[in-house]
Enzyme design. Structure first.
Site, PDB file in Angstrom:
ATOM      1  N   PRO A 138     -62.510 -50.608  58.322  1.00  0.00           N
ATOM      2  CA  PRO A 138     -61.397 -51.557  58.220  1.00  0.00           C
ATOM      3  C   PRO A 138     -60.063 -50.867  58.451  1.00  0.00           C
ATOM      4  O   PRO A 138     -59.899 -49.685  58.143  1.00  0.00           O
ATOM      5  CB  PRO A 138     -61.518 -52.089  56.787  1.00  0.00           C
ATOM      6  CG  PRO A 138     -62.233 -51.002  56.035  1.00  0.00           C
ATOM      7  CD  PRO A 138     -63.178 -50.381  57.016  1.00  0.00           C
ATOM      8  N   ASP A 139     -59.105 -51.619  59.011  1.00  0.00           N
ATOM      9  CA  ASP A 139     -57.757 -51.078  59.089  1.00  0.00           C
ATOM     10  C   ASP A 139     -57.116 -51.215  57.715  1.00  0.00           C
ATOM     11  O   ASP A 139     -57.772 -51.538  56.728  1.00  0.00           O
ATOM     12  CB  ASP A 139     -56.942 -51.764  60.190  1.00  0.00           C
ATOM     13  CG  ASP A 139     -56.750 -53.253  59.939  1.00  0.00           C
ATOM     14  OD1 ASP A 139     -57.086 -53.719  58.829  1.00  0.00           O
ATOM     15  OD2 ASP A 139     -56.270 -53.941  60.845  1.00  0.00           O
ATOM     16  N   PHE A 140     -55.816 -50.980  57.623  1.00  0.00           N
ATOM     17  CA  PHE A 140     -55.185 -50.937  56.310  1.00  0.00           C
ATOM     18  C   PHE A 140     -54.537 -52.261  55.902  1.00  0.00           C
ATOM     19  O   PHE A 140     -54.611 -52.649  54.749  1.00  0.00           O
ATOM     20  CB  PHE A 140     -54.127 -49.823  56.269  1.00  0.00           C
ATOM     21  CG  PHE A 140     -54.727 -48.456  56.254  1.00  0.00           C
ATOM     22  CD1 PHE A 140     -55.032 -47.820  55.064  1.00  0.00           C
ATOM     23  CD2 PHE A 140     -55.022 -47.798  57.433  1.00  0.00           C
ATOM     24  CE1 PHE A 140     -55.611 -46.563  55.040  1.00  0.00           C
ATOM     25  CE2 PHE A 140     -55.593 -46.540  57.430  1.00  0.00           C
ATOM     26  CZ  PHE A 140     -55.887 -45.920  56.227  1.00  0.00           C
ATOM     27  N   ARG A 141     -53.902 -52.957  56.858  1.00  0.00           N
ATOM     28  CA  ARG A 141     -53.008 -54.038  56.460  1.00  0.00           C
ATOM     29  C   ARG A 141     -53.430 -55.444  56.868  1.00  0.00           C
ATOM     30  O   ARG A 141     -52.700 -56.391  56.603  1.00  0.00           O
ATOM     31  CB  ARG A 141     -51.600 -53.754  57.015  1.00  0.00           C
ATOM     32  CG  ARG A 141     -50.941 -52.584  56.317  1.00  0.00           C
ATOM     33  CD  ARG A 141     -49.571 -52.271  56.892  1.00  0.00           C
ATOM     34  NE  ARG A 141     -48.884 -51.301  56.064  1.00  0.00           N
ATOM     35  CZ  ARG A 141     -49.091 -50.001  56.107  1.00  0.00           C
ATOM     36  NH1 ARG A 141     -49.969 -49.511  56.969  1.00  0.00           N
ATOM     37  NH2 ARG A 141     -48.441 -49.177  55.319  1.00  0.00           N
ATOM     38  N   ASN A 201     -55.535 -41.756  62.501  1.00  0.00           N
ATOM     39  CA  ASN A 201     -56.843 -41.929  61.881  1.00  0.00           C
ATOM     40  C   ASN A 201     -57.392 -40.622  61.322  1.00  0.00           C
ATOM     41  O   ASN A 201     -57.162 -39.541  61.870  1.00  0.00           O
ATOM     42  CB  ASN A 201     -57.825 -42.519  62.889  1.00  0.00           C
ATOM     43  CG  ASN A 201     -57.381 -43.892  63.366  1.00  0.00           C
ATOM     44  OD1 ASN A 201     -56.660 -44.593  62.659  1.00  0.00           O
ATOM     45  ND2 ASN A 201     -57.788 -44.261  64.559  1.00  0.00           N
ATOM     46  N   ASP A 236     -60.799 -40.603  60.565  1.00  0.00           N
ATOM     47  CA  ASP A 236     -62.245 -40.818  60.642  1.00  0.00           C
ATOM     48  C   ASP A 236     -62.965 -39.859  61.575  1.00  0.00           C
ATOM     49  O   ASP A 236     -64.189 -39.814  61.610  1.00  0.00           O
ATOM     50  CB  ASP A 236     -62.548 -42.257  61.064  1.00  0.00           C
ATOM     51  CG  ASP A 236     -61.781 -42.687  62.311  1.00  0.00           C
ATOM     52  OD1 ASP A 236     -61.664 -41.872  63.249  1.00  0.00           O
ATOM     53  OD2 ASP A 236     -61.296 -43.838  62.349  1.00  0.00           O
ATOM     54  N   HIS A 280     -52.248 -37.346  60.562  1.00  0.00           N
ATOM     55  CA  HIS A 280     -52.416 -37.525  59.121  1.00  0.00           C
ATOM     56  C   HIS A 280     -53.609 -36.750  58.588  1.00  0.00           C
ATOM     57  O   HIS A 280     -54.183 -37.101  57.560  1.00  0.00           O
ATOM     58  CB  HIS A 280     -52.528 -39.010  58.782  1.00  0.00           C
ATOM     59  CG  HIS A 280     -51.262 -39.771  59.031  1.00  0.00           C
ATOM     60  ND1 HIS A 280     -51.207 -41.149  59.104  1.00  0.00           N
ATOM     61  CD2 HIS A 280     -49.989 -39.336  59.235  1.00  0.00           C
ATOM     62  CE1 HIS A 280     -49.955 -41.528  59.337  1.00  0.00           C
ATOM     63  NE2 HIS A 280     -49.207 -40.449  59.424  1.00  0.00           N
ATOM     64  N   CYS A 319     -60.703 -26.096  42.471  1.00  0.00           N
ATOM     65  CA  CYS A 319     -60.264 -24.826  43.048  1.00  0.00           C
ATOM     66  C   CYS A 319     -60.681 -23.670  42.154  1.00  0.00           C
ATOM     67  O   CYS A 319     -60.463 -23.699  40.931  1.00  0.00           O
ATOM     68  CB  CYS A 319     -58.744 -24.855  43.216  1.00  0.00           C
ATOM     69  SG  CYS A 319     -58.019 -23.297  43.763  1.00  0.00           S
ATOM     70  N   GLY A 372     -53.486 -50.327  68.453  1.00  0.00           N
ATOM     71  CA  GLY A 372     -54.113 -50.430  67.138  1.00  0.00           C
ATOM     72  C   GLY A 372     -53.304 -49.871  65.995  1.00  0.00           C
ATOM     73  O   GLY A 372     -53.873 -49.293  65.075  1.00  0.00           O
ATOM     74  N   THR A 373     -51.983 -50.047  66.000  1.00  0.00           N
ATOM     75  CA  THR A 373     -51.158 -49.506  64.923  1.00  0.00           C
ATOM     76  C   THR A 373     -50.081 -50.497  64.526  1.00  0.00           C
ATOM     77  O   THR A 373     -49.582 -51.250  65.364  1.00  0.00           O
ATOM     78  CB  THR A 373     -50.507 -48.170  65.339  1.00  0.00           C
ATOM     79  OG1 THR A 373     -49.602 -47.745  64.316  1.00  0.00           O
ATOM     80  CG2 THR A 373     -49.752 -48.305  66.652  1.00  0.00           C
ATOM     81  N   ARG A 420     -52.887 -56.271  68.122  1.00  0.00           N
ATOM     82  CA  ARG A 420     -53.067 -57.641  67.665  1.00  0.00           C
ATOM     83  C   ARG A 420     -51.724 -58.359  67.567  1.00  0.00           C
ATOM     84  O   ARG A 420     -51.610 -59.543  67.884  1.00  0.00           O
ATOM     85  CB  ARG A 420     -53.764 -57.651  66.290  1.00  0.00           C
ATOM     86  CG  ARG A 420     -54.138 -59.042  65.806  1.00  0.00           C
ATOM     87  CD  ARG A 420     -54.763 -59.011  64.415  1.00  0.00           C
ATOM     88  NE  ARG A 420     -53.825 -58.499  63.426  1.00  0.00           N
ATOM     89  CZ  ARG A 420     -54.007 -57.396  62.717  1.00  0.00           C
ATOM     90  NH1 ARG A 420     -55.090 -56.661  62.906  1.00  0.00           N
ATOM     91  NH2 ARG A 420     -53.125 -56.993  61.830  1.00  0.00           N
TER      92      ARG A 420
END
Length: 415
Positions: free
Chosen positions: A118-121, A192, A194, A211, A243, A282-283, A308
């Site tokens: 899934p995306d985030f928003r 991403n 992933d 990220h 750690c 896609g962002t 989108r």
């Protein structure tokens, strides 16, 4: 041992949500909160009084001359510029003509939804809309380093679902991979974590995971490196890796809000001035400083948004010359672009290679298997460079299609 020491040569840049400066850049009105002194008319009030005085004088003069005063001419409000049509095909023609040979891709979570991530928003289905089970105070807290320090379990539970290996690359990833095979990909900058870009065969030197990723792990407090496989094993067994130096919690090297971006991110200062085409896909362009990358290309360089919804600079009116937008289902849009370029069959060949290699451990042997499959595809259809995706001349009809095309120049490959 500290990652902050290694980044001392460059300004510190951290991941953050969209700032007020970004809002001002998009042209949103700002409330200064300053009140006007009492008894003193505002500039707008003075202008209105002067306008009324001018109209009264005009009426009086016309009356003295014996003819009625003319009403001020009514001007219709300015019309918003029409959305350019055929942007996808226009960019495809420029690519086929060899006018865009240093292509940058800026990608977000939307390119991985076709892989089941899934995306985030997205309301209702996005990651942030389905975090109730993690018992966090607000959605973004799951990537907040201070919250992780106090309670790492929500993120570690999410990491168990997101670890590479549970999902496979989709058609969009292989489209980016085909850009590289055609010798057109300057770099792909992805938000991403992933790992699907690397899994589909995009070389590490062509990839900037802005990220971070799960490929390495370290202590979140002292930054001491920790074996990535040991961290994964602990997380998959619902344990908290710690750690050995300071006993703080270890996490995969995913960049949280407030953490420094990886050193490789700063390649953007050299890459974006070289680009002659930017593809954004896609962002939501809501996370800084990643969102501002799209404004770093030279003026006149074509920018193609495949998304989108309209985002970032594509929300402005009028839009910058050379900006193209194709909204809707991202998978279908990318497939249409690939078919227009004549790459669809080649991308299917790459995807078949992935399926063939799925029983082989990744990533040690996957690139060689994909390379062999590419060789097989090339042998049966001729080399890809001379195939349907090779540069073609633009017809005189196409070259006159729009001012944007004439104004967008694309340089040759950079060294």
């Amino acid at each position: 041992m500290s990652r902050r020491v290694s980044q001392a040569a460059v300004p510190r840049v951290t991941r953050s949500s969209t700032s007020q400066a970004r809002q001002r850049q998009l042209g949103e009105p700002q409330d200064t909160g300053a009140a006007l002194p009492r008894g003193r008319p505002s500039d707008s009030a003075l202008a209105q009084d002067l306008s009324l005085m001018s109209m009264s004088e005009q009426k009086a003069t016309s009356s003295r001359r014996g003819r009625p005063a003319k009403a001020p001419a009514h001007r219709p409000p300015p019309r918003a510029p029409a959305t350019p049509r055929g942007g996808l095909h226009t960019v495809a023609r420029m690519m086929k003509a060899g006018r865009c040979r240093n292509v940058l891709v800026v990608a977000g979570a939307g390119i991985s939804t076709g892989s089941g991530i899934p995306d985030f928003r997205t309301p209702g289905t996005g990651l942030y809309a389905n975090l109730e089970k993690y018992n966090i105070p607000y959605p973004e807290a799951i990537f907040n380093i201070d919250f992780f320090s106090s309670d790492p379990r929500p993120f570690l539970s999410l990491a168990k679902e997101l670890y590479p290996g549970r999902h496979r690359p989709n058609y969009i990833h292989y489209f980016i991979r085909m850009l590289h095979h055609k010798g057109l990909l300057l770099r792909v900058y992805t938000q991403n974590i992933d790992g699907l870009e690397q899994m589909c065969g995009i070389p590490e030197e062509k990839l900037v995971e802005a990220h971070g990723s799960f490929a390495s792990a370290s202590c979140h407090l002292c930054y001491t490196p920790f074996p990535a496989q040991e961290a994964k094993k602990a997380i998959m067994n619902d344990s908290v890796p710690t750690c050995g130096f300071c006993q703080a919690t270890v996490k995969p090297d995913v960049v949280f809000f407030g953490e420094d971006l990886p050193q490789k991110y700063f390649l953007h200062s050299k890459d974006f001035p070289k680009a002659d085409l930017l593809i954004i896909m896609g962002t939501s362009l809501q996370i800084e400083p990643f969102a501002s990358l799209v404004d770093s290309v030279r003026p006149g360089v074509p920018r193609l948004l495949l998304n989108r919804d309209a985002v970032g600079p594509f929300l402005r009116a009028p839009r910058r010359r050379g900006d193209y937008m194709e909204l809707g289902d991202l998978g279908l849009t990318v497939r249409t672009l690939a078919q227009t370029l004549g790459w669809h069959s080649d991308i299917q060949g790459l995807m078949a290679a992935q399926e063939h290699a799925s029983a082989t451990p990744w990533p040690d042997t996957l690139p060689s298997v994909i390379g062999q499959e590419i060789a097989n595809v090339s042998a049966t259809r001729g080399t890809m460079e001379s195939g349907p995706g090779a540069p073609e001349p633009i017809s005189s009809e196409e070259s006159d299609e729009s001012e944007t095309d004439r104004g967008s120049t694309c340089s040759g490959p950079s060294n």
